[in-house]
Design an enzyme around this catalytic site. Structure first.
Site, PDB file in Angstrom:
ATOM      1  N   SER A 295       0.961  -1.128  -0.057  1.00 33.00           N
ATOM      2  CA  SER A 295       0.019   0.105   0.099  1.00 33.00           C
ATOM      3  C   SER A 295       1.003   1.148   0.082  1.00 33.00           C
ATOM      4  O   SER A 295       1.758   1.349   0.802  1.00 33.00           O
ATOM      5  CB  SER A 295      -1.108   0.024   1.127  1.00 33.00           C
ATOM      6  OG  SER A 295      -1.462  -1.101   1.467  1.00 33.00           O
TER       7      SER A 295
ATOM      8  N   ALA B  13      -0.604  -8.340   0.211  1.00 32.80           N
ATOM      9  CA  ALA B  13      -2.203  -8.295   0.604  1.00 32.80           C
ATOM     10  C   ALA B  13      -2.757  -7.032  -0.118  1.00 32.80           C
ATOM     11  O   ALA B  13      -3.931  -7.165  -0.640  1.00 32.80           O
ATOM     12  CB  ALA B  13      -2.012  -8.142   2.071  1.00 32.80           C
ATOM     13  N   CYS B  14      -2.002  -6.080  -0.178  1.00 34.33           N
ATOM     14  CA  CYS B  14      -2.677  -4.738  -0.758  1.00 34.33           C
ATOM     15  C   CYS B  14      -1.659  -3.815  -1.357  1.00 34.33           C
ATOM     16  O   CYS B  14      -0.660  -3.578  -0.609  1.00 34.33           O
ATOM     17  CB  CYS B  14      -3.384  -3.957   0.537  1.00 34.33           C
ATOM     18  SG  CYS B  14      -4.209  -2.352  -0.021  1.00 34.33           S
ATOM     19  N   PRO B  15      -1.684  -3.469  -2.553  1.00 37.42           N
ATOM     20  CA  PRO B  15      -3.086  -3.335  -3.410  1.00 37.42           C
ATOM     21  C   PRO B  15      -3.357  -4.735  -3.837  1.00 37.42           C
ATOM     22  O   PRO B  15      -4.298  -4.985  -4.516  1.00 37.42           O
ATOM     23  CB  PRO B  15      -2.856  -2.502  -4.198  1.00 37.42           C
ATOM     24  CG  PRO B  15      -1.287  -2.366  -4.666  1.00 37.42           C
ATOM     25  CD  PRO B  15      -0.549  -2.830  -3.162  1.00 37.42           C
TER      26      PRO B  15
END
Lengths: 379, 76
Positions: A295, B13-15
């Site tokens: 992220s 996991a993310c993105p």
């Protein structure tokens, strides 16, 4: 010869690292054996997550800004003079003014930027809150909105991955409070086959959307917008009409990264454990700038920055690295105007968000104030 | 030899792998390829589905011991 540390970027990552190093290496700095230089693009530091609240009238612009010079320890040399070339072979950073900064250790923390212009018509037809000017325009658009079809369109890649859901939930509550939700329809579009990248978050969001009457269109990557016809078309062949289009524009890294040949799209190839620029042992990369598949978020920048502070301190004082970055990310998720949850994960631990509560929402509001302590390296 | 970019999204996991693929496809030219490594079971079905929806070309899709290796050629 004094050891020179140069940090390119005065955002959260660059600021935490500069202040953290200053604290850890104060005796070296006091003796003149070490200098820390930050090269930024602005003298103002913006709390970016606070932009989420601006269009909904939940914060004032002045609350989002601090003087960057005052955030940095006085011993740090700070230039507002954008870097236009980073030469990792010559170990030099050149800036717009023509100044050349040599370094022994370099940290690249140049962040990401919005690229609505990459999708034809998007800049003209859509609103967003990911920068100050966009958030101001979106505030006006929401004030003037009297009901109709609203699309919240999310594009890849983007930073702050939970923000699209937060925008959607807060928009619902805003329109309801304004008394126009009963004559409005919200449709959320997302690039992949579920409502959020994190599967548990997507599974939580789906029944919430159903409960609130929010529609969704998955596998939707915007191809073009027609502002006159008020339509948005996807690469997947779907066209939607709108009265108000809110977007999360696609992002790219900083121009200086591409101009310096350091990475396609402005993302720097980075070792996911050591945070070294691939191929260098004296260049670290932090925050949105890395190409690590993780992220792009303030908390990522924060945890990476802490790792770099420890490693640079250890390298300078003991000649060895201290520890690896563990992939930790922590994100608050506003689930409306009065409730929130949070999610955290790392390279080994999958995410597992808890049920939304007012307490977590208040914690997020408290963090909005505590952010400045993070930037100073105190939290 | 066709240009090929590698994205190692194992454990991401993310993105997540598909979002990484979408971002990377935007950075390569038509005809160039992206190889994505993914350990996410959902992406093993979502990636071929998305590739077919958009009209790119699935060049390879192999299940390895603990991950999938998929190669996608940008078609437009």
């Amino acid at each position: 010869m004094a050891t020179k540390i140069v940090i390119v970027g005065g955002g959260l990552a660059g600021t935490i690292i500069a202040n953290g190093l200053c604290r850890q290496l104060k005796s070296e700095m006091r003796g003149g054996g070490l200098s820390i230089t930050v090269i930024g693009t602005t003298d103002q530091h913006m709390y970016q997550p606070g932009l989420l609240y601006l269009p909904f009238g939940r914060t004032r612009e002045a609350e989002l800004f601090r003087d960057q010079r005052k955030l940095l320890d006085r011993k740090i040399v700070f230039f507002v003079d954008p870097a236009n070339n980073i030469d990792v072979d010559k170990q030099e950073v050149t800036t717009d003014s023509g100044r050349v900064h040599g370094y022994d250790y370099l940290v690249i923390a140049t962040g990401s930027r919005l690229m609505p212009q990459n999708i034809p018509g998007l800049a003209e037809g859509a609103h967003w809150l990911y920068d100050l000017e966009g958030a101001r325009k979106m505030r006006v658009a929401l004030d003037e909105f009297e009901g109709g079809k609203v699309i919240v369109n999310v594009n890849a890649p983007h930073k702050c991955p939970v923000a699209p859901l937060e925008i959607t939930f807060m928009l619902h509550d805003f329109l309801k409070a304004k008394g126009v939700m009963d004559k409005s329809e919200i449709t959320y579009t997302y690039p992949i086959g579920r409502l959020h990248s994190l599967e548990p978050v997507a599974e939580w969001a789906l029944p919430e959307f159903t409960r609130l009457g929010i529609k969704s269109e998955i596998f939707f990557n915007a191809k073009q917008v027609n502002p006159d016809a008020k339509t948005i078309e996807s690469e997947e062949g779907v066209t939607l009409g709108y009265d108000l289009l809110i977007t999360v524009p696609p992002h790219q890294g900083a121009q200086v990264i591409e101009d310096s040949g350091l990475g396609k799209g402005g993302w720097v190839p980075t070792n996911k454990d050591t945070l070294h620029h691939e191929g260098s042992d004296n260049v670290f990369v932090c925050g949105d700038t890395t190409n690590i598949p993780i992220s792009k978020a303030g908390s990522t920048a924060h945890f990476e920055a802490d790792t770099i502070v420890d490693n640079l301190t250890s390298l300078i004082t003991e000649g060895r690295m201290a520890r690896n970055y563990d992939g930790k990310v922590f994100c608050f998720v506003e689930t409306g105007m009065k409730s929130g949850t949070y999610v955290w994960f790392d390279y080994e631990t999958p995410p597992n968000p808890g049920p939304p509560s007012q307490m977590v929402h208040w914690s997020k509001l408290a963090y909005n104030r505590l952010y400045w302590l993070s930037a100073k390296g105190l939290l | 030899m066709t240009e090929r970019q590698l994205v190692d999204a194992r454990g991401a996991a993310c993105p997540g792998p598909l979002m990484e693929l979408i971002a990377q496809i935007k950075l390569v030219n038509v005809g160039e390829e992206v190889e994505i490594l993914s350990s996410d079971k959902g992406s093993a079905s979502d990636i071929p589905l998305w590739v077919a929806k958009v009209g790119h070309e699935m060049v390879e899709n192999e299940k390895q011991d603990n991950h999938w290796s998929m190669v996608v050629r940008r078609a437009k």
